[in-house]
Design an enzyme around this catalytic site. Structure first.
Site, mmCIF file in Angstrom:
data_model
loop_
_atom_site.group_PDB
_atom_site.id
_atom_site.type_symbol
_atom_site.label_atom_id
_atom_site.label_comp_id
_atom_site.label_asym_id
_atom_site.label_seq_id
_atom_site.Cartn_x
_atom_site.Cartn_y
_atom_site.Cartn_z
ATOM 1 N N HIS A 1 -1.986 -10.795 1.551
ATOM 2 C CA HIS A 1 -2.381 -10.343 3.012
ATOM 3 C C HIS A 1 -1.432 -11.055 3.881
ATOM 4 O O HIS A 1 -1.010 -12.159 3.558
ATOM 5 C CB HIS A 1 -3.517 -10.638 3.351
ATOM 6 C CG HIS A 1 -4.068 -9.962 4.552
ATOM 7 N ND1 HIS A 1 -3.836 -10.131 5.991
ATOM 8 C CD2 HIS A 1 -4.641 -8.563 4.761
ATOM 9 C CE1 HIS A 1 -4.490 -9.298 6.657
ATOM 10 N NE2 HIS A 1 -4.872 -8.211 5.894
ATOM 11 N N ASP B 1 -8.994 -4.251 0.028
ATOM 12 C CA ASP B 1 -8.794 -2.915 -0.822
ATOM 13 C C ASP B 1 -9.048 -3.275 -2.469
ATOM 14 O O ASP B 1 -9.082 -1.984 -3.136
ATOM 15 C CB ASP B 1 -7.380 -2.400 -0.741
ATOM 16 C CG ASP B 1 -7.223 -1.707 0.627
ATOM 17 O OD1 ASP B 1 -8.082 -1.202 1.115
ATOM 18 O OD2 ASP B 1 -6.409 -2.277 1.214
ATOM 19 N N HIS C 1 -0.687 -0.644 2.960
ATOM 20 C CA HIS C 1 -1.648 -0.619 3.967
ATOM 21 C C HIS C 1 -3.145 -0.209 3.374
ATOM 22 O O HIS C 1 -3.464 -0.641 2.253
ATOM 23 C CB HIS C 1 -1.192 -0.094 5.292
ATOM 24 C CG HIS C 1 -2.279 -0.467 6.624
ATOM 25 N ND1 HIS C 1 -3.107 -1.363 6.578
ATOM 26 C CD2 HIS C 1 -1.918 -0.205 7.793
ATOM 27 C CE1 HIS C 1 -3.796 -1.200 7.829
ATOM 28 N NE2 HIS C 1 -2.782 -0.374 8.419
#
Ligand code: COA
Length: 470
Positions: free
Chosen positions: A350, A406, A311
């Protein structure tokens, strides 16, 4: 247009260009149709990890994983990055509409007021924070905020705070003022004036409701910055009420007033990370809130869930990975062996997006723009671009794996001199507005979360006393 946006038009242009390219690729599918109010119970197909499960109804935000778009309260995140600010987005998420000028002034004042967290920092500093993981310290701090701003532990709290701030004030080492800054260092002994103290009987609140949200939005930012300073063996710096949230965050971390460009990148990044559907940390916060626990415990749970490398912790791992790859020439070899070993490539993939993550669409050109000014970072950016090409060519086609939020954020933060252990805490500084907004919304019609597991164990086992077991 606010002053910051005027001074950073070139950044707005980069965002609008990225938005335009994204829309060209994805808008062909047409617009959205709102589902309208949900009639429970609903049918859905559920996969492992609750994939596909519908946990609640929400008007806070929407992730379209096929198109690769992200909406907060009806507004496209690209437009919010181009024209809004983190404070305005936080108001939007919490209250469901953009504020009027006077609503916005009051909201900003509240958040900025709650950025002053002397009792929390004093408590944090009684632990060896410099040897803590930054997210562990942040999580602990969320619970200290609960003591500072709620009356939940009031009896203990009152006497503690008086002792901590009153008796020890002269023994706090004061650091020399950072160059160019006056009144920069946190004054733990600063007494609140009588008027503020009287108003603030409202400061000792239950640990739920909008005040708890304000205190967490303000307080988590101050704590994250303080944790960075303490880890670097410096003292925390007081927030400045005249600065934006993004500027304050940078200022409290570094002691330097950021340039408009630096402030804007952080602001855009905070907007992009503010909310993202029923992600793991949001769900963790909501599960805790659904037991009628409180907002501070909920946010503490969110911070804990965010920390994992699958995450929010992925941003730090991306930078480690790019360093490990080392050069553009090594990308192909590294990627082929990662695929052969079935390694997860950090910053890609994802649960919801089966397209390019819109947040990465914005962060990529910003990372490119800022990396240009620094040889080491431009090398890292080139490695990242080259890895993106390899991953998209192979895994994008085969498994719909694309860069996520990210992948580029770490390069951007590094261009501001932010150390990598602070990437995930900065994510939390932003996501706290999504956590609190979703918790507030859910509590309007709360029902405790309680899914089931399919039992696949045995029955009819016979208990054998310990000494008879082989
Ligand atoms: N690198 C390589 N392969 C990946 C991958 C990645 N980053 N992400 C997913 N995959 C592959 C899996 O190996 C799996 O392949 P298989 O079907 O051949 O077994 C398939 O894609 C589905 O992956 P799965 O792990 O089941 O997806 P998920 O929805 O459970 O997980 C993430 C989503 C985000 C946890 C996952 O993509 C991941 O671990 N990414 C890296 C960490 C990261 O960047 N996290 C930040 C998310 S914002």
């Amino acid at each position: 247009m606010n002053e910051l946006h005027q001074k950073t038009r070139h950044i707005t242009d980069l965002i609008l260009k990225a938005a335009c390219e994204a829309r060209k690729e994805t808008d062909a599918d047409g617009g959205y149709a709102s589902s309208g109010p949900v009639k429970w119970p609903v049918s859905c197909t559920v996969g492992p990890g609750l994939e596909g499960a519908i946990a609640c109804e929400s008007k806070v935000g929407y992730v379209n994983g096929i198109k690769g778009s992200l909406i907060y309260r009806g507004y496209d995140v690209f437009d919010l990055c181009a024209y809004s600010t983190f404070e305005e987005v936080s108001y939007l998420l919490l209250f469901g509409k953009l504020p009027t000028a006077s609503e916005f002034d009051i909201f900003k004042r509240e958040i900025s007021r709650y950025m002053a967290v002397p009792a929390t920092l004093r408590l944090l500093m009684s632990f060896p924070i410099e040897s803590f993981n930054a997210m562990a310290a942040l999580r602990m701090g969320a619970h200290f905020l609960r003591r500072e701003f709620s009356n939940v532990d009031r009896d203990d709290y009152k006497s503690d705070v008086e002792n901590v701030i009153g008796s020890d004030e002269d023994s706090i080492a004061m650091e020399t003022t950072p160059r160019g800054e006056k009144r920069a260092i946190y004054e733990f002994h600063e007494k609140r004036d009588k008027k503020e103290a009287a108003e603030d009987d409202g400061r000792y609140n239950p640990a739920t409701g909008y005040r708890s949200c304000y205190s967490l939005i303000g307080g988590v930012a101050s704590m994250a910055a303080a944790i960075k300073r303490i880890r670097e063996r410096h003292l925390p710096i007081e927030p400045r009420p005249d600065m934006s949230h993004a500027a304050n965050l940078l200022y409290m971390m570094t002691g330097k007033v950021p340039t408009p460009e630096e402030e804007r990148i952080v602001d855009v990044s905070l907007i992009l990370h503010a909310d993202h559907g029923m992600n793991a940390s949001t769900f963790a916060s909501m599960v805790v809130a659904s037991t009628m626990s409180d907002m501070y415990f909920s946010v503490g749970a969110g911070i804990a869930a965010l920390n994992g490398p699958l995450h929010g912790g992925a941003n730090e791992q991306v930078v480690n990975m790019l360093n490990e790859i080392g050069s553009v020439d090594n990308v192909k070899k590294w990627f082929d062996s990662a695929v052969a070993e079935k390694k997860k490539i950090m910053g890609f993939g994802h649960r919801v997006y089966k397209a390019y993550d819109p947040r990465a669409r914005v962060l990529m050109p910003l990372a490119e723009y800022f990396a240009k000014t620094n040889t080491r970072l431009s090398g890292m950016f080139d490695i990242a671009k080259s890895l993106e090409k390899e991953v998209v060519n192979k895994l994008g086609k085969e498994k719909k794996i694309f860069p996520n939020v990210d992948f580029y954020s770490g390069i951007l933060y590094q261009s501001l001199g932010i150390p990598k252990e602070m990437f995930t805490p900065i994510f939390a500084v932003s996501r706290v507005s999504g956590w609190t907004a979703r918790v507030m919304e859910y509590l309007e019609n709360n029902r405790i979360f309680r899914p089931r597991a399919i039992y696949s164990g045995t029955f009819d086992e016979k208990y054998i006393p310990l000494r008879e077991r082989k």
